[in-house]
Design a protein around this motif. Structure first.
Motif, short mmCIF file in Angstrom:
data_model
loop_
_atom_site.label_atom_id
_atom_site.label_comp_id
_atom_site.label_asym_id
_atom_site.label_seq_id
_atom_site.Cartn_x
_atom_site.Cartn_y
_atom_site.Cartn_z
N SER A 197 0.81 -1.23 0.00
CA SER A 197 0.00 0.00 0.00
C SER A 197 0.84 1.27 0.00
CB SER A 197 -0.93 0.02 1.22
OG SER A 197 -1.86 -1.02 1.15
N GLU A 198 2.11 1.17 0.40
CA GLU A 198 2.98 2.35 0.35
C GLU A 198 3.38 2.68 -1.09
OE1 GLU A 198 2.96 0.55 3.21
OE2 GLU A 198 2.39 2.37 4.28
N TYR A 199 3.22 1.71 -1.99
CA TYR A 199 3.63 1.92 -3.38
C TYR A 199 2.43 2.14 -4.30
CZ TYR A 199 7.98 0.42 -1.44
OH TYR A 199 9.09 0.35 -0.65
N GLY A 273 -4.45 -2.50 5.65
CA GLY A 273 -3.53 -1.37 5.80
C GLY A 273 -4.11 -0.07 5.29
N ASN A 274 -3.20 0.91 5.18
CA ASN A 274 -3.56 2.26 4.76
C ASN A 274 -4.07 2.28 3.32
OD1 ASN A 274 -0.47 1.75 4.39
ND2 ASN A 274 -0.98 3.27 2.82
N ALA A 275 -4.80 3.35 3.01
CA ALA A 275 -5.15 3.65 1.62
C ALA A 275 -3.93 4.27 0.94
CB ALA A 275 -6.33 4.61 1.57
N ALA A 277 -2.87 7.40 -1.59
CA ALA A 277 -1.73 7.72 -0.76
C ALA A 277 -2.12 7.70 0.72
CB ALA A 277 -1.20 9.11 -1.14
N TRP A 278 -1.11 7.88 1.59
CA TRP A 278 -1.42 7.94 3.01
C TRP A 278 -2.44 9.06 3.32
CZ3 TRP A 278 3.71 7.91 6.34
CH2 TRP A 278 4.23 6.60 6.39
N TYR A 279 -2.37 10.16 2.53
CA TYR A 279 -3.03 11.39 2.97
C TYR A 279 -4.40 11.59 2.35
CZ TYR A 279 1.42 11.87 5.10
OH TYR A 279 2.52 11.62 5.87
N TRP A 318 -2.77 8.64 8.62
CA TRP A 318 -1.56 8.54 9.44
C TRP A 318 -0.86 7.18 9.32
CZ3 TRP A 318 -6.55 9.52 11.25
CH2 TRP A 318 -6.87 10.89 11.37
N ASP A 319 -1.20 6.40 8.31
CA ASP A 319 -0.65 5.05 8.14
C ASP A 319 -1.01 4.15 9.33
OD1 ASP A 319 0.68 2.91 6.97
OD2 ASP A 319 2.62 3.46 7.85
N PHE A 320 -2.23 4.27 9.81
CA PHE A 320 -2.67 3.41 10.91
C PHE A 320 -3.26 2.10 10.36
CE2 PHE A 320 -3.31 7.27 13.92
CZ PHE A 320 -1.97 7.22 14.28
N ASP A 321 -2.38 1.30 9.75
CA ASP A 321 -2.77 -0.05 9.32
C ASP A 321 -3.43 -0.78 10.50
OD1 ASP A 321 -1.27 0.50 7.00
OD2 ASP A 321 0.52 -0.44 7.83
N ALA A 322 -4.45 -1.58 10.20
CA ALA A 322 -5.06 -2.43 11.25
C ALA A 322 -4.58 -3.87 11.10
CB ALA A 322 -6.58 -2.36 11.15
N ASN A 345 -4.09 -1.84 18.30
CA ASN A 345 -3.95 -1.25 16.97
C ASN A 345 -2.79 -0.26 16.91
OD1 ASN A 345 -4.86 0.84 14.74
ND2 ASN A 345 -6.09 -0.99 14.38
N LYS A 346 -2.24 -0.08 15.69
CA LYS A 346 -1.24 0.96 15.48
C LYS A 346 -1.70 2.31 16.03
CE LYS A 346 1.65 0.45 11.29
NZ LYS A 346 1.83 1.05 9.94
N ASN A 347 -3.00 2.58 15.92
CA ASN A 347 -3.51 3.92 16.28
C ASN A 347 -3.52 4.18 17.78
OD1 ASN A 347 -5.85 2.78 17.37
ND2 ASN A 347 -7.15 3.26 15.62
CA CA Z 1 1.12 0.98 5.90
#
Ligand code: CA
Length: 688
Positions: A197-199, A273-275, A277-279, A318-322, A345-347
């Motif tokens: 997901s970072e790419y 994980g995150n969407a 882009a992250w933002y 915030w890249d709070f992957d679950a 959780n990451k969050n």
């Molecule tokens: Ca991530």
């Protein structure tokens, strides 16, 4: 065939002694996995049992005897990269993975290697692997060993020989997918997710027939291009929570860890994980949830259809992957017996959900200093974002950081104490600076961060101490810590093991493996392994003796970016037992300081500054922030020959086969020149 032969041999030699050993060598089928709790000497699954308690009933090593624990053996795994795997143990054999998805079968009593299997993952793919060339282990089932590889293959091996049985391509090799998680077994199927997901990829989970490798189902976590139709009602519903042309960047939501199975409910659970882009502002989704990213998802094991979902961080920014481990327990809460599933959780919030329905039961912050949300709605569990958490495309300072209040490092649950032991990360902060003109680019990362951002938010955290680790004994019913041990600034925790010996084992980034009393957190024992520990310890028996085993090897994103700090340099498996007296002789590692570089470039201060920005954006993820490296080459020491070939290495890809990819699609020759000038400048500054 091998198993049939083995059963036949047992039938011929039917005497009591042999019968018992034949029983112990029984095939790992669904019944054996379901009763793994009673199989005290073995560790047959990632979380030991389907409920992922990582709790062993063994108690030879206990709060009275642990002081006599000593090293029995260690085995180098020929790597300087991070080691994250949970070793599985079946009847005296350890099955584990090391770097680059390599599989090892090791004698659990002696440490002798029985076989290795190298899937030969292409090293040049390293660019599209965010967080080190790690792997978190194998699955065992019906005489086979299953591993997911960094380049997206799912492979079945013969457990006795390590010979290839089948391979399934689970991802499109032309897209930046990777696999670092251990496969899981669910009713004859091998379940595997992926990362990326970072790419910019579209996340999904696949299930394969364990015997044949034929795909049984695939469930996407985010919607694709609507013009091509939706795979399910669930995906059609999710599409209503996205704006813009999200599918161009894949959408993200990869399920890269945190997978579990409840055989009674026949549900597979995974976190996403995150969407991409992250933002949020860059996704054009300022008010949308972007389902099913940053969520805990339950699907029916037989067909992959959605049963329920719970989104921990709606519209994540915030890249709070679950994707943290999911732990199941049946608890009495408010006078009711609940089938729960839990996640730290990451969050920063600890969630207790009903695993039949996905209903939110409770949640509370398990780390101090969570700044992005003031709390969770008592009925829905939806977070209340703070004023400082989100400011459109403007930078914000948030805690926890993208590494999370807790990441993939497994937690454990002791039915004896009722506590969940969480390896938490504390004191973390991060400046999230979106790049307003971000556009999806398939040749590079698509986090969407502004590498040139140099705003005042950094100064707010400039003097903050580095993050540290807490081992938290969390009461999931009361949603509060029963006890908490801090590891000191700069020292982070690895994964956790709990045992019926009233013990909790955890490794640390400074290479120390510790045992605490499970009831009150009193430290009872420690040993130095010579290398930072990220992986979780496991325990097993061979010939009546209880062993504690852990992979020691520091790396991951912190290890690669964080530089040499005494944590990194080797990878090994270390194994302890009562009365063990072996010694560990870590080879010398590290440098005294680089010599004055043997060449210089004509470079202006402006060029060196630009080179520094480019280095920290493009190179530091592997070669260390400000060119102070850890496991990978520290470029301040680069030879004259390396500098003479510099452009050929960076743009020409001349070292791609050892893991240094070409940056031809990312950097111009002038930028490479600036980076080289910066490296030479850093070498001169550091020269001793
Ligand atoms: Ca991530």
């Amino acid at each position: 065939m091998l198993n049939q032969r083995r059963i036949a041999a047992c039938a011929i030699l039917l005497v009591p002694m042999v019968l018992s050993s034949c029983n112990r060598s029984a095939i790992i089928d669904d019944a054996r996995l379901r009763s793994a709790e009673q199989d005290s000497g073995n560790w047959l699954m990632y979380g030991r049992t389907y409920d992922d308690h990582r709790f062993s009933p063994l108690n030879q090593v206990n709060d009275q005897t642990v002081g006599k624990l000593g090293l029995m053996w260690s085995r180098e795994l020929n790597t300087t990269r991070g080691l994250e795997a949970t070793p599985l143990i079946e009847d005296g054999v350890i099955y584990t993975t090391g770097s680059w998805s390599i599989v090892y079968a090791i004698d659990a009593k002696t440490g002798d290697v029985r076989w290795t299997y190298d899937p030969k993952t292409p090293r040049e793919r390293a660019y599209f692997i965010c967080c080190d060339v790690v792997n978190r282990g194998v699955a065992l089932y019906r005489g086979k060993v299953y591993v997911g590889t960094l380049d997206g293959r799912l492979i079945a091996l013969d457990e006795h020989t390590g010979m290839l049985v089948w391979t399934a391509a689970t991802t499109d090799p032309d897209k930046p997918y990777s696999i670092t998680s251990a496969p899981r077994i669910a009713g004859g199927l091998v379940v595997i997710g992926n990362a990326g997901s970072e790419y910019g990829v579209r996340g999904y989970v696949s299930a394969y027939d364990a015997e044949t490798g034929k795909m049984a189902w695939r469930t996407y976590t985010v919607p694709g291009d609507p013009s091509k139709g939706f795979e399910s009602k669930a995906i059609e519903a999710a599409a209503k929570t996205w704006q813009g042309n999200w599918w161009n960047a894949g959408g993200g939501g990869t399920a890269w860890e945190g997978t579990a199975y409840d055989p009674a409910l026949d549900l597979v659970y995974f976190g996403t994980g995150n969407a991409t882009a992250w933002y949020r502002a860059l996704r054009g989704s300022s008010v949308s949830d972007n389902l099913y990213t940053a969520s805990i998802v339950a699907v029916h094991a037989k067909n992959g259809e959605l049963a329920w979902y719970f989104q921990t961080t709606p519209g994540d920014n915030w890249d709070f992957d679950a994707t943290q481990p999911l732990l199941q327990a049946d608890l009495t809460i408010g006078g009711r017996q609940r089938k729960t599933i839990m996640q730290a959780n990451k969050n920063g919030f600890f969630y207790v959900l009903d695993r039949e329905t996905g209903e939110f039961i409770s949640g509370a912050p398990f780390v101090n200093g969570v700044t992005w949300a003031s709390g969770l709605d008592g009925k829905t569990g939806r977070p209340a974002e703070t004023q400082t958490a989100y400011d459109g495309a403007k930078a914000v300072l948030v805690s926890p950081d993208p590494g999370g209040g807790h990441n993939w490092n497994p937690m454990a649950f002791s039915p004896a104490t009722g506590f969940v032991y969480v390896p938490a990360r504390v004191g973390t902060h991060f400046v999230h600076a979106p790049k307003p003109k971000w556009q999806y680019n398939p040749d590079r990362d698509n986090v969407g961060g502004d590498e040139a951002y140099d705003g005042p938010l950094y100064r707010q955290i400039a003097s903050a101490p580095p993050p540290s680790g807490d081992l938290v004994a969390w009461d999931p019913i009361a949603q509060r810590a029963a006890w908490r041990v801090n590891f000191g600034a700069g020292t982070e925790p690895g994964g956790v093991l709990a045992t019926a010996g009233n013990l909790v084992f955890v490794g640390r980034s400074d290479g120390v493996l510790l045992a605490y009393r499970a009831t009150d957190g009193k430290e009872l024992w420690q040993a130095k392994t010579g290398t930072g520990i990220m992986a979780p310890p496991v325990t097993y028996t061979v010939d009546g003796a209880q062993y504690i085993s852990v992979l020691a090897g520091w790396g991951g994103p912190d290890g690669l970016r964080g530089g040499y700090n005494g944590k990194s340099g080797f990878g090994r498996i270390v194994t302890f037992a009562i009365g063990g007296s072996a010694t560990l002789n870590p080879p010398a590692y590290g440098h005294n300081g680089p010599p004055m570089p043997a060449m210089s470039l004509n470079a202006s201060p402006a060029m060196v500054k630009e080179g520094g920005q480019l280095f920290n954006a493009q190179c530091a993820g592997c070669h260390g922030q400000n060119a102070v490296a850890g496991p990978l080459p520290d470029l301040r020491y680069a030879s004259r020959e390396t500098h003479q070939e510099f452009e050929d290495i960076v743009l020409g890809g001349s070292h791609a086969t050892v893991g240094m990819p070409s940056f031809q699609k990312i950097l111009t020759p002038a930028q490479v020149h600036a980076i080289q000038a910066y490296i030479l400048s850093r070498a001169r500054e550091s020269a001793k």
